[in-house]
Scaffold this motif. Structure first.
Motif, PDB file in Angstrom:
ATOM      1  N   GLY A  69     -20.468 -79.276  -8.802  1.00 37.58           N
ATOM      2  CA  GLY A  69     -20.020 -77.997  -9.350  1.00 37.58           C
ATOM      3  C   GLY A  69     -18.876 -78.187 -10.336  1.00 37.58           C
ATOM      4  O   GLY A  69     -18.826 -77.535 -11.381  1.00 37.58           O
ATOM      5  N   LEU A 108     -22.116 -84.542 -25.245  1.00 40.32           N
ATOM      6  CA  LEU A 108     -21.427 -85.246 -24.160  1.00 40.32           C
ATOM      7  C   LEU A 108     -21.173 -84.312 -22.982  1.00 40.32           C
ATOM      8  O   LEU A 108     -21.296 -84.697 -21.823  1.00 40.32           O
ATOM      9  N   ASP A 109     -20.839 -83.056 -23.298  1.00 36.45           N
ATOM     10  CA  ASP A 109     -20.637 -82.091 -22.217  1.00 36.45           C
ATOM     11  C   ASP A 109     -21.938 -81.815 -21.483  1.00 36.45           C
ATOM     12  O   ASP A 109     -21.959 -81.666 -20.261  1.00 36.45           O
ATOM     13  N   THR A 161     -17.290 -78.294 -17.659  1.00 37.12           N
ATOM     14  CA  THR A 161     -17.847 -78.423 -19.004  1.00 37.12           C
ATOM     15  C   THR A 161     -18.207 -77.065 -19.603  1.00 37.12           C
ATOM     16  O   THR A 161     -18.009 -76.847 -20.795  1.00 37.12           O
ATOM     17  N   THR A 162     -18.732 -76.157 -18.766  1.00 38.78           N
ATOM     18  CA  THR A 162     -19.155 -74.878 -19.341  1.00 38.78           C
ATOM     19  C   THR A 162     -17.998 -73.900 -19.499  1.00 38.78           C
ATOM     20  O   THR A 162     -17.920 -73.184 -20.489  1.00 38.78           O
ATOM     21  N   LEU A 194     -24.113 -75.042 -23.879  1.00 37.28           N
ATOM     22  CA  LEU A 194     -23.457 -76.289 -24.279  1.00 37.28           C
ATOM     23  C   LEU A 194     -24.057 -76.899 -25.536  1.00 37.28           C
ATOM     24  O   LEU A 194     -23.900 -78.085 -25.788  1.00 37.28           O
ATOM     25  N   ARG A 216     -22.750 -79.794 -28.051  1.00 35.15           N
ATOM     26  CA  ARG A 216     -21.781 -80.633 -27.330  1.00 35.15           C
ATOM     27  C   ARG A 216     -22.542 -81.583 -26.417  1.00 35.15           C
ATOM     28  O   ARG A 216     -22.562 -81.406 -25.200  1.00 35.15           O
ATOM     29  N   ILE A 225     -25.725 -82.210  -7.273  1.00 38.05           N
ATOM     30  CA  ILE A 225     -25.997 -81.064  -6.398  1.00 38.05           C
ATOM     31  C   ILE A 225     -27.408 -81.144  -5.829  1.00 38.05           C
ATOM     32  O   ILE A 225     -27.620 -80.956  -4.620  1.00 38.05           O
ATOM     33  N   SER A 249     -16.532 -82.460 -28.807  1.00 40.04           N
ATOM     34  CA  SER A 249     -17.243 -83.660 -28.378  1.00 40.04           C
ATOM     35  C   SER A 249     -18.629 -83.712 -28.984  1.00 40.04           C
ATOM     36  O   SER A 249     -19.203 -82.697 -29.267  1.00 40.04           O
ATOM     37  N   LEU A 253     -22.523 -84.496 -19.005  1.00 35.62           N
ATOM     38  CA  LEU A 253     -21.712 -84.360 -17.793  1.00 35.62           C
ATOM     39  C   LEU A 253     -22.226 -83.241 -16.910  1.00 35.62           C
ATOM     40  O   LEU A 253     -22.330 -83.389 -15.688  1.00 35.62           O
ATOM     41  N   ALA A 254     -22.555 -82.097 -17.532  1.00 37.17           N
ATOM     42  CA  ALA A 254     -23.019 -80.959 -16.733  1.00 37.17           C
ATOM     43  C   ALA A 254     -24.305 -81.304 -16.003  1.00 37.17           C
ATOM     44  O   ALA A 254     -24.447 -81.028 -14.806  1.00 37.17           O
ATOM     45  N   PHE A 262     -18.378 -80.695 -12.282  1.00 37.46           N
ATOM     46  CA  PHE A 262     -18.939 -81.150 -13.551  1.00 37.46           C
ATOM     47  C   PHE A 262     -19.425 -79.958 -14.367  1.00 37.46           C
ATOM     48  O   PHE A 262     -19.131 -79.830 -15.554  1.00 37.46           O
ATOM     49  N   VAL A 263     -20.188 -79.093 -13.697  1.00 35.95           N
ATOM     50  CA  VAL A 263     -20.796 -77.970 -14.416  1.00 35.95           C
ATOM     51  C   VAL A 263     -19.720 -77.007 -14.901  1.00 35.95           C
ATOM     52  O   VAL A 263     -19.693 -76.618 -16.077  1.00 35.95           O
ATOM     53  N   ARG A 300      -9.064 -83.048 -21.181  1.00 27.80           N
ATOM     54  CA  ARG A 300      -9.159 -84.218 -22.057  1.00 27.80           C
ATOM     55  C   ARG A 300      -8.333 -83.984 -23.318  1.00 27.80           C
ATOM     56  O   ARG A 300      -8.114 -82.844 -23.722  1.00 27.80           O
ATOM     57  N   PRO A 316     -13.562 -76.126 -20.945  1.00 26.49           N
ATOM     58  CA  PRO A 316     -13.685 -77.312 -21.790  1.00 26.49           C
ATOM     59  C   PRO A 316     -12.348 -78.008 -22.004  1.00 26.49           C
ATOM     60  O   PRO A 316     -12.317 -79.175 -22.374  1.00 26.49           O
TER      61      PRO A 316
END
Lengths: 394, 560
Positions: A342, B360-361, A348-349, B355, B358, B372, A394, B364-365, A344-345, A308, A352
C-alpha cells in the motif's frame, strides 16, 4: 577557516536538514548516556537491544541517502543498491570471519568453518588480506565502487536510461544473489557469514562495542548527509538536477552527462558499501538474502515515502518505514506486506513528494496565511530554491 | 534341467512360428483367417479352461506344462494371467479351486474370475490362496510371457517387451528372441530384438558370435548396449584392455566412437528440445509484458502475479470440477484470461491511469500491487497448491533408447506458438490491434486521429495481463503453484523483453527462444546458476551494443 565557512553555509542554508542533523547528533549523544547512566529499571533506560536496533535503522538511513543522491537528484532509479550494501557488508563480514581464528566449531585457525566443512584445503585468493582491518575497510569502499564503475560505465555510456536501467540493476543484484548462494563461490553459500567474535579486539557482543558502533553509525549518517548536501548544492549538483529533468538538453549544452552520472553513481555505491559495513557487526550476520531484489526495492520505498530529492526526506523515510516494519512484523505479521504494498501505491499516486512534501505544503499554507507573502528573507528564498530542486519529474 | 528348459523353449519357438504364420495368413486373406480363428477359439475354450486349472496343478512340472501349452494358444486372456502368476499374485479360491484375481478391500479380498472377468464377491482373507511357483516355473513364465508379448499384434506391446529384453538379458530366451526377430515386421522392434540377442551373445564362448554381437551393439544407442561396449573397451591401468580378446575390444572401441557421435547428436536434440520448451515458457511469460511495455511504456512489476493468478485459477477450476480433470484444463485457459485480464484492467483504471508520463512511479506502484497480491494469496493458502496434470499431458514420447521427450514440453511449445499467432492476428487484423499499434508508434498523433488512447491503454493492459494468466495455466502444469510463482519468472521475462526489443512480437519470440536454448546448453557445462548468471551478464553487455533490444522500433517515435 574556509572549511568552517563551507560547513557553516551548508548547515545554515538547510533549514529542515539543520533540525535533522541536530536530532541525529542528540541521538548519538543521548542514547549512550541513557544506556550507561540510567539504571536498568528506569523509564529512561535504553536497553542495548534498542541501541543495536537504532544503529540498524541508521545504517538504513545512510543507505537511503545513497539512493536518494542518485535517484532524487540524478533520476537514476537503481533497483540494485542493495547489492552495493551487501558487498560492503560482505567485505566487513570477511574481516570479522578472519578474526574468529581458531575459535570456530572446527577450531581451524587457517580456514573459516564453512571452508573446512566443504573440505577446502587453502584460503581462496580473494580472501587474502582480510585479516587486516585497514585492508577490509578499503575493500568496503573499493569493491562497491568498482562494481558501480564497471556497471555504470557500461550502462551510461550506451545511454541506458529510465526503466531499462532499473530493470538491469535489478538483474544485477539478482545475479549476484544467485552467485552468493553457491557454496563454490567461497562466501559461505546459503548461510552467509556469521558467528562473529571480535572486531579490532573488542567483543562484538559487548555493550560497549554496540554503543560504539551505534555512535559510529550516527556520525556516518551526519557526515554522509553533509557530503551529499555539499554535492547537491555545488555546481556539480546543479548539473545532476538538470540531467534528471532534461538529460538530452543537458547533453546538448555541452555537459558530458555520462561522466556526471558515473561519478555520482560510484559515490553513492561507496556510501551504500559503508552502510553495509556498519550494518553487519550490529546484526551479526550477512547472507545472500541481502542481495534479493525485494531488499533493494524496499530502499526505494523509504526514499519515496520520505520524499525523494530532499536528503532529509530520505533519512526520515528510512527511519519511519523501518520502525513501522519492526512494529508491524512483530504485532501483525500478516498485514505488513499489505502495508508495504500500500505504501508503494499511495506514495507514488498521492504523495509524489513524500512525507516531507506534505509537511512542507502544510507549513507553506500556514505561513502564507500568517504573513501574506511579505516574508522575503534569504532563508525563505533558499527554501523555495530547495523545493524546486526537490520536485522530481521521474 | 537346463536341457529341459531349452527343449520346452524349442517347443515354444516352433509353436510361435506356427502362430505367426497363422497371423500372416490372416493378413493375406481376412475372410478365411477369420473363419479359422473362430474355429480355433471354439475348439480351445474348453481346453483353455482345463489348462488354467492345471496352472494350479499338484506338481510344479504340471504347472510348467500348462504354462507352455497356454502360451501356444492365441487368447488375449492368457497374458495378464501369466503376468500375475509371474509376480506371485495369482490366487485360487480355497473352496473349489477356481483361479481368481484378487484385490484387497476393507472387508477382505475381492475375487475376480480370470476367465470371464466377472466379480465373484468378497471373501475373507483366508479363503483364497496364492498359487505357488518355484524358480523353474518362474523361468517358464518368463519365456511364456515374453513369447506372448513378442507375438502380440499390438506393436507398442512388442516394443515395450523388446526394450525390457535389452534391460534384463536372459540367455534362456535367446531362441525365442531370435525367432521373434526373424518374424518381426517392424524394423524398430526387430532392431531392439537383435540388440537384446547381441547382449546375450556377448556372453558366449564362441569369439565369432561375440564379434557379430559387438557389430550389432554398435548400431544401438540404448544405454545398456553402450554400457556393454564400454566395459569391453575398458583399459586397465597398464593401458591394456581388460577384455581378453583384443580384437573384440578394439572393435568395441571403434563402435563406441560412432555411437558417441550419435549420442552427441541426441544430446544436442534433447538440449534443443529443453531449450525450446523453456523458451516457450519464457515467451508466454514475457509476451504480455512486451505488449504493455511497448504500448504504454510502463513496466508492470505485478506481471508475475498475473501469471500466479492464472495458475491459481487453474487450481480453483480443478477444485470445482474434480471429476473432469481433462476438461478443466481447457476451461482454465479462458477463465485465467478473464481473471487476470480483469485484474489488469482494474489496476490500470484505479492506479496506473494516474501515473502516466511517470514510468518509474508506475514501476514502484505496480511493485506494491504485486506485494499485495502475493500476500493475499499467501493468506488464502500459505503453501503450494496441488494442480493435477491430466492424462493426455503426462507421459513421454520415447524416440529411441537414448532420447525421450515428455509430452507436456511439446504441448507447451505448441501452445505458446498458438498464443503468439493469435496475438499477432489480433494486432495486425483487428481494429483494436490497429489502434494499439497506432498508440505505440505515436500517442499524440493517434489521439488526434480520434483514437481514445486511454481506452486503448486499459485494453492493452487487460490483454497483457490476460496473456500472463494463460501463461499461468501452462506453468501450473510444469512447476509448483505457490505465492512466489510469479517472482521466479518476472526477472527472466524482463530480460526477454529487454533483449528482444519493446513492443515487438517477433523480437520477443526470438529473444525468448534464444535465451531458453542458450540457458539449456549452458546448464550441463556450467551448472544452472552460473549459466543463468552468464546469460544475465551477456544481456547487460548486449544492451551496450543495442540499447533498444534486438528488434528496436526505428524512427522518431522510438526516442522518448
Amino acid at each position: 577557516m574556509l572549511k568552517n565557512s563551507i560547513l557553516y553555509t551548508l548547515i545554515m542554508n538547510d533549514k529542515v536538514g539543520r533540525y535533522i542533523l541536530a536530532a541525529l547528533l542528540a541521538l548519538a549523544i543521548l542514547v549512550p548516556i541513557l544506556n550507561i547512566v540510567m539504571p536498568e529499571d528506569s523509564f529512561l533506560h535504553v536497553p542495548t537491544y534498542t541501541v543495536s536496533l537504532l544503529g540498524k535503522y541508521l545504517c538504513y538511513a545512510l543507505l537511503a541517502l545513497a539512493l536518494d543522491l542518485v535517484w532524487g537528484y540524478c533520476g537514476i532509479l537503481s533497483l540494485g543498491h542493495g547489492a552495493f550494501f551487501a558487498l560492503g557488508g560482505y567485505a566487513m563480514g570477511m574481516y570479522l570471519m578472519r578474526q574468529i581464528g581458531d575459535r570456530g566449531v572446527y577450531g581451524n585457525a587457517e580456514l573459516p568453518d564453512f571452508m573446512v566443512f566443504l573440505n577446502w584445503d587453502s584460503l581462496p585468493w580473494y580472501w587474502l588480506g582480510f585479516d587486516s582491518f585497514t585492508f577490509a575497510m578499503i575493500m568496503v569502499i573499493v569493491v562497491p565502487g568498482l562494481l558501480a564503475f564497471v556497471f555504470g560505465w557500461l550502462a551510461f555510456r550506451s545511454r541506458v536510461t529510465g526503466v531499462y536501467l532499473s530493470i538491469i540493476t535489478q538483474a544485477l543484484t539478482f545475479a549476484l544473489m544467485q552467485a552468493f548462494f553457491l557454496n563454490d563461490f567461497g562466501f559461505g553459500g546459503n548461510n552467509g557469514l556469521t558467528d562473529f567474535k571480535e572486531i579490532l579486539g573488542f567483543d562484538i557482543q559487548s555493550d560497549g562495542t554496540r554503543l560504539t558502533l551505534f555512535v559510529l553509525s550516527a556520525v556516518s549518517v551526519i557526515l554522509a548527509y553533509l557530503a551529499c548536501r555539499f554535492i547537491t548544492t555545488s555546481k556539480f549538483g546543479r548539473v545532476l538536477v538538470s540531467i534528471r529533468d532534461a538529460e538530452s538538453r543537458t547533453r546538448f549544452l555541452g555537459y558530458r552527462v555520462e561522466h556526471y552520472k558515473l561519478l555520482v553513481f560510484i559515490f553513492s555505491a561507496m556510501l551504500a558499501g559503508i552502510a553495509g559495513a556498519l550494518f553487519v557487526p550490529q546484526v551479526g550476520i550477512i547472507n545472500p538474502g541481502e542481495f534479493s531484489p525485494i531488499n533493494s526495492i524496499e530502499i526505494v520505498i523509504w526514499v519515496a515515502l520520505g520524499g525523494r530529492g530532499t536528503l532529509y526526506g530520505a533519512v526520515i523515510g528510512a527511519l519511519v518505514v523501518n520502525y513501522a516494519k519492526t512494529y508491524f512484523t512483530g504485532a501483525f505479521p500478516e498485514i505488513w506486506l499489505f502495508m508495504l504494498g500500500g505504501l508503494f501505491v499511495i506514495s507514488t499516486t498521492y504523495l509524489p513528494r513524500g512525507i516531507v512534501g506534505v509537511a512542507e505544503s502544510l507549513m507553506g499554507k500556514r505561513k502564507a496565511r500568517s504573513t501574506h507573502g511579505s516574508d522575503d528573507s534569504p532563508d525563505q528564498s533558499d527554501a523555495d530554491n530547495d523545493k524546486n530542486i526537490g520536485e522530481v519529474k521521474s | 534341467m537346463n536341457i529341459l528348459i531349452r527343449a520346452i523353449c524349442l517347443v515354444g519357438v516352433i509353436s510361435l512360428s506356427a502362430l505367426v504364420q497363422a497371423q500372416e495368413i490372416k493378413s493375406e486373406d481376412p475372410q478365411a483367417s477369420e473363419a479359422t480363428l473362430t474355429e480355433q477359439r471354439q475348439a480351445t475354450e474348453a481346453e483353455f479352461k482345463s489348462l488354467l486349472e492345471d496352472l494350479n496343478g499338484k506338481s510344479f512340472s504340471a504347472k510348467s506344462k500348462a504354462i507352455t501349452a497356454l502360451s501356444l494358444l492365441s487368447d488375449d486372456r492368457t497374458l495378464p494371467i501369466l503376468k500375475k502368476m509371474q509376480d506371485g499374485e495369482l490366487f485360487y479360491r480355497k473352496s473349489d479351486g477356481v483361479i481368481v484375481f484378487v484385490a484387497e478391500v476393507e472387508e477382505g479380498l475381492e475375487l475376480t474370475d480370470v476367465i470371464s472377468g466377472e466379480s465373484l464377491g468378497v471373501v475373507g482373507s483366508r479363503d483364497a490362496r496364492k498359487i505357488r511357483i518355484n524358480n523353474g516355473v518362474r523361468q517358464q513364465l518368463r519365456s511364456a510371457v515374453a513369447l506372448l508379448e513378442l507375438a502380440s499384434p499390438d506393436r507398442k506391446l512388442r516394443l515395450e517387451s523388446a526394450r525390457n529384453m535389452i534391460k534384463s538379458p536372459d540367455d534362456s530366451l535367446r531362441e525365442v528372441l531370435a525367432l521373434a526377430s526373424k518374424k518381426e515386421k517392424s524394423d524398430e522392434v526387430k532392431h531392439l530384438l537383435d540388440v537384446a540377442i547381441a547382449r546375450i551373445d556377448i556372453q558366449s564362448d564362441d569369439q565369432e558370435v561375440r564379434a557379430d554381437a559387438v557389430e550389432v551393439l554398435g548400431t544401438a544407442v540404448e544405454p545398456e548396449a553402450v554400457a556393454v561396449l564400454n566395459s569391453l573397451a575398458k583399459k586397465g591401468e597398464d593401458g591394456k584392455y581388460l577384455e581378453s580378446n583384443v580384437e573384440i575390444a578394439k572393435l568395441a572401441e571403434l563402435k563406441l566412437k560412432s555411437i558417441n557421435t550419435k549420442l552427441g547428436i541426441f544430446k544436442f536434440t534433447e538440449n534443443l528440445m529443453f531449450g525450446l520448451s523453456l523458451g516457450s515458457i519464457l515467451l508466454l511469460a514475457a509476451i504480455g509484458l512486451a505488449i504493455t511495455f511497448g504500448v504504454m511504456g510502463v513496466i508492470n512489476m505485478a506481471h508475475g502475479e498475473m501469471i500466479m493468478l492464472g495458475a491459481y485459477t487453474t487450481f480453483a477450476i480443478q477444485q470445482l470440477l474434480p471429476n473432469h480433470i481433462n476438461v478443466s484444463l481447457l476451461l482454465a485457459v479462458p477463465a485465467a484470461f478473464l481473471v487476470s485480464g480483469t485484474a489488469g484492467v482494474l489496476i490500470e483504471r484505479i492506479i496506473i491511469r494516474h501515473l502516466y508520463g511517470r514510468p518509474l512511479d508506475t514501476l514502484l506502484a505496480t511493485f506494491g500491487i504485486s506485494l499485495i497480491l502475493q500476500q493475499a494469496v499467501r493468506m488464502y493458502r500459505a503453501n503450494n497448491v496441488p494442480v493435477v496434470t491430466p492424462d493426455w499431458l503426462s507421459g513421454f514420447w520415447q524416440v529411441n533408447g537414448a532420447l525421450s521427450i515428455t509430452y507436456n514440453r511439446i504441448y507447451i511449445l505448441i501452445f505458446a506458438l498458438f498464443v503468439l499467432a493469435a496475438l499477432a492476428l489480433l494486432l495486425k487484423k483487428t481494429l483494436v490491434g490497429l489502434q494499439m499499434r497506432a498508440v505505440t508508434q505515436n500517442r499524440a498523433m493517434a489521439n488526434s486521429m480520434g483514437i481514445r488512447s486511454n481506452w486503448v491503454d486499459a485494453l492493452t493492459f487487460g490483454l497483457g495481463s490476460g496473456i500472463a494468466g494463460i501463461a499461468g495455466v501452462a506453468l501450473s502444469q510444469i512447476t509448483n503453484v505457490g505465492p512466489n510463482l510469479g517472482q521466479s519468472y518476472i526477472i527472466d521475462s524482463f530480460m526477454v523483453v529487454v533483449f528482444g526489443g519493446v513492443g515487438n512480437l517477433l523480437g520477443t519470440f526470438f529473444a525468448a527462444m534464444s535465451l531458453g536454448i542458450v540457458n539449456k546448453f549452458l546448464e550441463p557445462v556450467t551448472g544452472a546458476v552460473i549459466g543463468k548468471i552468464i546469460v544475465l551478464v551477456f544481456i547487460i553487455l548486449f544492451i551496450q551494443w543495442r540499447p533498444r533490444g534486438l528488434f528496436a522500433l526505428k524512427g522518431r517515435f522510438a526516442e522518448d
